[in-house]
Structures are given as C-alpha cells and as structure tokens.
Motif scaffolding. Structure first.
Motif, mmCIF file in Angstrom:
data_model
loop_
_atom_site.group_PDB
_atom_site.id
_atom_site.type_symbol
_atom_site.label_atom_id
_atom_site.label_comp_id
_atom_site.label_asym_id
_atom_site.label_seq_id
_atom_site.Cartn_x
_atom_site.Cartn_y
_atom_site.Cartn_z
ATOM 1 N N GLU A 59 0.902 -1.126 -0.009
ATOM 2 C CA GLU A 59 -0.019 0.062 -0.088
ATOM 3 C C GLU A 59 1.035 1.364 0.079
ATOM 4 O O GLU A 59 1.966 1.238 0.729
ATOM 5 C CB GLU A 59 -1.035 0.035 1.182
ATOM 6 N N TYR A 60 0.516 2.078 -0.872
ATOM 7 C CA TYR A 60 0.903 3.604 -0.594
ATOM 8 C C TYR A 60 0.096 4.348 0.013
ATOM 9 O O TYR A 60 -1.191 4.754 -0.335
ATOM 10 C CB TYR A 60 1.248 4.024 -1.864
ATOM 11 N N VAL A 61 0.434 4.726 1.304
ATOM 12 C CA VAL A 61 -0.377 5.249 2.394
ATOM 13 C C VAL A 61 -0.014 7.150 2.611
ATOM 14 O O VAL A 61 0.862 7.292 2.474
ATOM 15 C CB VAL A 61 -0.203 4.714 3.734
ATOM 16 N N LEU A 62 -1.229 7.686 2.216
ATOM 17 C CA LEU A 62 -1.195 9.061 2.458
ATOM 18 C C LEU A 62 -1.934 9.454 3.937
ATOM 19 O O LEU A 62 -3.177 9.117 4.081
ATOM 20 C CB LEU A 62 -2.036 9.753 1.323
ATOM 21 N N GLY A 63 -1.086 9.474 5.203
ATOM 22 C CA GLY A 63 -1.687 9.572 6.225
ATOM 23 C C GLY A 63 -2.192 11.133 6.174
ATOM 24 O O GLY A 63 -1.287 12.025 6.550
ATOM 25 N N ILE A 64 -3.257 11.359 6.113
ATOM 26 C CA ILE A 64 -3.907 12.914 6.179
ATOM 27 C C ILE A 64 -3.992 13.504 7.352
ATOM 28 O O ILE A 64 -3.510 14.651 7.720
ATOM 29 C CB ILE A 64 -5.336 12.812 5.189
ATOM 30 N N THR A 65 -4.413 12.411 8.676
ATOM 31 C CA THR A 65 -4.443 12.845 9.894
ATOM 32 C C THR A 65 -3.766 11.567 10.544
ATOM 33 O O THR A 65 -3.712 10.851 10.037
ATOM 34 C CB THR A 65 -5.666 13.438 10.527
ATOM 35 N N ARG A 66 -3.672 11.670 11.818
ATOM 36 C CA ARG A 66 -2.945 10.762 12.530
ATOM 37 C C ARG A 66 -3.996 9.457 12.859
ATOM 38 O O ARG A 66 -3.582 8.364 13.223
ATOM 39 C CB ARG A 66 -2.701 11.289 14.186
ATOM 40 N N TRP A 67 -5.438 9.917 12.347
ATOM 41 C CA TRP A 67 -6.405 8.824 12.743
ATOM 42 C C TRP A 67 -7.177 8.448 11.284
ATOM 43 O O TRP A 67 -8.028 7.660 11.287
ATOM 44 C CB TRP A 67 -7.510 9.070 13.746
ATOM 45 N N PHE A 68 -6.677 9.243 10.187
ATOM 46 C CA PHE A 68 -7.451 8.864 8.757
ATOM 47 C C PHE A 68 -6.335 8.912 7.835
ATOM 48 O O PHE A 68 -5.526 9.843 7.976
ATOM 49 C CB PHE A 68 -8.667 10.064 8.744
ATOM 50 N N GLY A 69 -6.517 7.928 6.904
ATOM 51 C CA GLY A 69 -5.549 7.817 5.802
ATOM 52 C C GLY A 69 -6.289 7.236 4.635
ATOM 53 O O GLY A 69 -7.264 6.398 4.787
ATOM 54 N N VAL A 70 -5.654 7.752 3.561
ATOM 55 C CA VAL A 70 -6.092 6.978 2.111
ATOM 56 C C VAL A 70 -4.922 6.270 1.754
ATOM 57 O O VAL A 70 -3.951 6.465 1.701
ATOM 58 C CB VAL A 70 -6.371 8.442 1.200
ATOM 59 N N ARG A 71 -5.497 4.722 1.067
ATOM 60 C CA ARG A 71 -4.615 3.784 1.079
ATOM 61 C C ARG A 71 -4.711 3.209 -0.371
ATOM 62 O O ARG A 71 -5.595 2.167 -0.599
ATOM 63 C CB ARG A 71 -4.611 2.906 1.835
ATOM 64 N N PRO A 72 -4.163 3.617 -1.524
ATOM 65 C CA PRO A 72 -4.455 2.626 -2.707
ATOM 66 C C PRO A 72 -3.529 1.547 -2.598
ATOM 67 O O PRO A 72 -2.400 1.693 -1.978
ATOM 68 C CB PRO A 72 -3.389 3.789 -3.969
ATOM 69 N N TYR A 73 -3.674 0.509 -3.235
ATOM 70 C CA TYR A 73 -3.064 -0.843 -2.981
ATOM 71 C C TYR A 73 -3.098 -1.726 -4.080
ATOM 72 O O TYR A 73 -3.696 -1.645 -5.080
ATOM 73 C CB TYR A 73 -3.706 -1.746 -1.669
ATOM 74 N N VAL A 74 -2.124 -2.639 -4.045
ATOM 75 C CA VAL A 74 -1.739 -3.613 -5.362
ATOM 76 C C VAL A 74 -1.478 -4.827 -4.455
ATOM 77 O O VAL A 74 -0.586 -4.999 -3.309
ATOM 78 C CB VAL A 74 -0.756 -3.404 -6.046
#
Length: 189
Positions: A59-74
């Motif tokens: 996963e390439y993780v974009l941690g927007i905040t410490r409790w929420f993140g967006v995760r594109p995955y393969v």
C-alpha cells in the motif's frame, strides 16, 4: 443508575474529543505498508467448501491525519480448493481465487498509545481466475471482477508501524469472498 443513552453519549464525546491529540497513523504524509499472510476463499452460501493459499499486498499510504488515511493498494491472492471428498456427497465442488488485487481504501482508527484498532474499506478490482462451484452456486470467471475490501486490524508498537489484520475482499458477481490473516509493517518514504 445512569441511563444507557447518557453513558453512550459520554463515551462517544470522550473518544471524539481525544482523537485529535493521539497518534494512530505512523506519521502524517506518505509511507509504504507491506503485508504477508495466509489467504483463503469461501463461498457466500453454507457449503462446506473452502480454499487456502498465499496473500501479499503493498500500500502507498497518504496519512492525512493521525487517525485517517487514504490507501491505494496492489496485492495478490492465490487460494486453491482442497476438498475432503469423503465428506462431500458429490465430487467437483470448489472455490478458488488466483488474482491480482488493485484498488483504494480509507482507514479510520481509534488512536490509543501502543495499540490502535482500525477498520478500512473502499473499492477495487480483482484481475484473474475465479471459481465458485457448490451445491447452490455455479460461477466461474476469468478477467476483471469488482470487489469491496474490508479490513479489521490492530496497529501496534510505539509508532504503530506493525499491524495484525484480518482482511476480506467481497466478490458479489461470483458469490465468494477472499480473505486473509496477515501481518504488516509500515515505513516512511
């Protein structure tokens, strides 16, 4: 005795009030997560048919905040059927998944020091070969299949960079789901 609604409201208020100050993502910004585990495929119906195999995901993780993140995955799921034919009245029942998994999901975490329970969901596609043959279902497909990923896990450690998770990929069009018990490690980039 305190009414149940007041207790529930108080607990919810406390959790929401403290979310902004506690860590649940390893850090804000981008990082990579790698997961390995034991994969399985199961039909939606009650048939006693299953498969097991290998699961891996990045996963390439974009941690927007410490409790929420967006995760594109393969990822990849390779699970082939095993049947105990002595317990099956008819031969030929099987559930299998051999697929590349692509998609995106979001994570919501309850940020607790040293351990952070989380849930993830999103949408994606599986590219590969799928078979669901049970007494109630007869579906085989090669190619693209839409899936809905759902993950329940615990991010552990001082920086929450180790993870223990149960992840599921629901494939409605072929009436099966692929799942995995996995461990993961996150590192900043």
């Amino acid at each position: 005795m305190i009414p149940r609604s007041i207790t529930t409201f108080g607990l919810l208020f406390f959790v929401l009030f403290t979310l902004h100050s506690i860590k649940a993502q390893p850090k804000k910004g981008p990082y990579i997560k790698a997961s390995l585990g034991l994969g399985a495929s199961l039909p939606f119906d009650d048939a006693d048919v299953s498969s097991n195999g290998f699961y891996a995901q990045g996963e390439y993780v974009l941690g927007i905040t410490r409790w929420f993140g967006v995760r594109p995955y393969v990822g990849v799921m390779l699970a082939s059927s095993h049947n105990d034919y002595s317990s099956q009245p008819q031969l030929g029942y099987q559930v299998s998944t051999s697929a590349l998994l692509l998609g995106g999901k979001v994570r919501l975490a309850i940020p607790i020091p040293w351990i952070a329970p989380y849930v993830e969901t999103g949408i994606g596609t599986s590219i590969g070969s799928f078979t669901t043959i049970t007494p109630y279902t007869n579906a085989e497909k090669n190619g693209f299949v839409v899936h809905i990923p759902v993950t329940y896990g615990l991010a552990i450690g001082r920086n929450h960079n180790f993870e223990i998770e149960l992840t599921f990929y629901y494939h409605p069009s072929i009436e099966q789901f692929a799942g995995a018990a996995a461990i993961g490690f996150s590192f900043p980039i």
